[in-house]
Design a protein around this motif. Structure first.
Motif, PDB file in Angstrom:
ATOM      1  N   GLN A  26       0.836  -1.201   0.000  1.00 54.18           N
ATOM      2  CA  GLN A  26       0.000   0.000   0.000  1.00 54.18           C
ATOM      3  C   GLN A  26       0.869   1.249   0.000  1.00 54.18           C
ATOM      4  N   GLU A  27       1.879   1.273   0.851  1.00 55.04           N
ATOM      5  CA  GLU A  27       2.731   2.455   0.964  1.00 55.04           C
ATOM      6  C   GLU A  27       3.549   2.671  -0.306  1.00 55.04           C
ATOM      7  N   GLU A  28       4.037   1.585  -0.891  1.00 52.07           N
ATOM      8  CA  GLU A  28       4.860   1.714  -2.094  1.00 52.07           C
ATOM      9  C   GLU A  28       4.053   2.204  -3.297  1.00 52.07           C
ATOM     10  N   PHE A  29       2.771   1.835  -3.372  1.00 51.96           N
ATOM     11  CA  PHE A  29       1.959   2.160  -4.541  1.00 51.96           C
ATOM     12  C   PHE A  29       0.845   3.162  -4.238  1.00 51.96           C
ATOM     13  N   ARG A  30       0.966   3.857  -3.129  1.00 53.25           N
ATOM     14  CA  ARG A  30      -0.062   4.803  -2.684  1.00 53.25           C
ATOM     15  C   ARG A  30      -0.384   5.864  -3.739  1.00 53.25           C
ATOM     16  N   ASP A  31       0.595   6.319  -4.471  1.00 52.05           N
ATOM     17  CA  ASP A  31       0.392   7.421  -5.408  1.00 52.05           C
ATOM     18  C   ASP A  31      -0.154   6.988  -6.769  1.00 52.05           C
ATOM     19  N   PHE A  32      -0.414   5.712  -6.947  1.00 57.00           N
ATOM     20  CA  PHE A  32      -0.942   5.213  -8.216  1.00 57.00           C
ATOM     21  C   PHE A  32      -2.462   5.112  -8.141  1.00 57.00           C
ATOM     22  N   VAL A 107      -4.685  -8.982 -10.348  1.00 56.77           N
ATOM     23  CA  VAL A 107      -5.638  -8.788 -11.434  1.00 56.77           C
ATOM     24  C   VAL A 107      -5.227  -7.544 -12.224  1.00 56.77           C
ATOM     25  N   ASP A 108      -5.193  -7.685 -13.553  1.00 60.09           N
ATOM     26  CA  ASP A 108      -4.767  -6.558 -14.381  1.00 60.09           C
ATOM     27  C   ASP A 108      -5.907  -5.585 -14.664  1.00 60.09           C
ATOM     28  N   LYS A 109      -5.615  -4.553 -15.436  1.00 63.71           N
ATOM     29  CA  LYS A 109      -6.581  -3.490 -15.725  1.00 63.71           C
ATOM     30  C   LYS A 109      -7.791  -3.983 -16.504  1.00 63.71           C
ATOM     31  N   LYS A 143      10.407 -19.506  -0.412  1.00 66.22           N
ATOM     32  CA  LYS A 143      10.919 -18.144  -0.548  1.00 66.22           C
ATOM     33  C   LYS A 143       9.783 -17.128  -0.581  1.00 66.22           C
ATOM     34  N   GLU A 144      10.089 -15.923  -0.130  1.00 69.83           N
ATOM     35  CA  GLU A 144       9.099 -14.849  -0.169  1.00 69.83           C
ATOM     36  C   GLU A 144       8.787 -14.501  -1.619  1.00 69.83           C
ATOM     37  N   GLU A 145       7.558 -14.031  -1.856  1.00 65.19           N
ATOM     38  CA  GLU A 145       7.155 -13.635  -3.200  1.00 65.19           C
ATOM     39  C   GLU A 145       6.615 -12.208  -3.253  1.00 65.19           C
ATOM     40  N   ILE A 146       6.771 -11.474  -2.165  1.00 71.80           N
ATOM     41  CA  ILE A 146       6.320 -10.084  -2.139  1.00 71.80           C
ATOM     42  C   ILE A 146       7.142  -9.250  -3.115  1.00 71.80           C
ATOM     43  N   SER A 147       8.431  -9.521  -3.212  1.00 70.14           N
ATOM     44  CA  SER A 147       9.283  -8.751  -4.126  1.00 70.14           C
ATOM     45  C   SER A 147       8.873  -8.958  -5.580  1.00 70.14           C
ATOM     46  N   ILE A 148       8.539 -10.192  -5.965  1.00 70.05           N
ATOM     47  CA  ILE A 148       8.121 -10.403  -7.355  1.00 70.05           C
ATOM     48  C   ILE A 148       6.710  -9.863  -7.592  1.00 70.05           C
ATOM     49  N   LEU A 149       5.887  -9.879  -6.558  1.00 70.83           N
ATOM     50  CA  LEU A 149       4.564  -9.266  -6.666  1.00 70.83           C
ATOM     51  C   LEU A 149       4.712  -7.774  -6.952  1.00 70.83           C
ATOM     52  N   LYS A 150       5.594  -7.111  -6.241  1.00 71.63           N
ATOM     53  CA  LYS A 150       5.821  -5.686  -6.472  1.00 71.63           C
ATOM     54  C   LYS A 150       6.333  -5.433  -7.889  1.00 71.63           C
ATOM     55  N   ILE A 153       3.345  -5.772 -10.204  1.00 72.80           N
ATOM     56  CA  ILE A 153       2.450  -4.619 -10.094  1.00 72.80           C
ATOM     57  C   ILE A 153       3.006  -3.462 -10.912  1.00 72.80           C
ATOM     58  N   LYS A 154       4.302  -3.181 -10.739  1.00 76.96           N
ATOM     59  CA  LYS A 154       4.934  -2.086 -11.501  1.00 76.96           C
ATOM     60  C   LYS A 154       4.785  -2.306 -12.998  1.00 76.96           C
ATOM     61  N   LYS A 155       4.995  -3.539 -13.423  1.00 78.31           N
ATOM     62  CA  LYS A 155       4.879  -3.854 -14.855  1.00 78.31           C
ATOM     63  C   LYS A 155       3.453  -3.599 -15.341  1.00 78.31           C
ATOM     64  N   LEU A 156       2.468  -4.063 -14.591  1.00 82.22           N
ATOM     65  CA  LEU A 156       1.072  -3.885 -15.012  1.00 82.22           C
ATOM     66  C   LEU A 156       0.656  -2.419 -15.004  1.00 82.22           C
ATOM     67  N   LEU A 157       1.137  -1.668 -14.032  1.00 80.87           N
ATOM     68  CA  LEU A 157       0.782  -0.254 -13.970  1.00 80.87           C
ATOM     69  C   LEU A 157       1.380   0.534 -15.127  1.00 80.87           C
ATOM     70  N   SER A 158       2.481   0.049 -15.677  1.00 80.94           N
ATOM     71  CA  SER A 158       3.115   0.754 -16.792  1.00 80.94           C
ATOM     72  C   SER A 158       2.548   0.355 -18.162  1.00 80.94           C
ATOM     73  N   GLU A 159       1.705  -0.691 -18.190  1.00 80.24           N
ATOM     74  CA  GLU A 159       1.117  -1.130 -19.469  1.00 80.24           C
ATOM     75  C   GLU A 159       0.058  -0.168 -19.963  1.00 80.24           C
TER      76      GLU A 159
END
Length: 159
Positions: A26-32, A107-109, A143-150, A153-159
């Protein structure tokens, strides 16, 4: 773009970790404007709108695009188990009385589930929400997957 999770407010095990991870996201993507979180309780009899509001305050869930939702019990279970294929069930034999997978769906746009592949080309459809980035891996070696989730998310937001 949004993340879907299934949780409950009285969960004694994985939900606090899952939602702490989501607060970090939430904090990392608050401005999107095109990003949000949809959290569905699997204990709608207890998790009333008031209880969900108190839970949000406790965990620092304060982005207007993060929705903690309750509703008809069967519809929520159908959404989890059939719609998203993310396990959720009532089970009096486990701590807290409910079991669930601890997975997040992305989920994508266009409303489609998005995934990636592992190093062997196998699809990773859901993201493990029960291990923090700082933890790295759990006692079972997952292994954690939060980093790949982030990253996704960045990739989808830039599409």
């Amino acid at each position: 773009v949004y993340i879907v999770e299934f949780f409950f407010t009285t969960c004694p095990s994985i939900c606090p970790v899952m939602n702490t991870n989501l607060v970090e996201i939430q904090e990392e993507f608050r401005d999107f404007d095109d990003f949000g979180v949809a959290s569905f309780t699997i204990n709608p009899e207890y998790d009333t709108p008031r209880v969900l509001k108190e839970y949000a305050e406790k965990y620092g869930i304060n982005d207007m695009d993060w929705h903690l939702m309750t509703g008809d019990r069967q519809e929520i279970y159908d959404l989890a188990n059939i719609g998203f294929n993310i396990f959720a069930a009532e089970n009096a034999g486990v701590p807290g009385g409910f079991e669930h997978s601890g997975l997040f769906a992305l989920v994508d746009k266009n409303g489609y589930l998005r995934s990636r592949t592992d190093d062997f080309g196998n699809p990773i459809i859901y993201y493990r929400g029960t291990i923090s980035e700082s933890q790295g891996e759990n006692n079972e070696g997952e292994k954690e997957e939060i980093s790949i989730l982030k990253e996704d998310i960045k990739k989808l937001l830039s599409e």
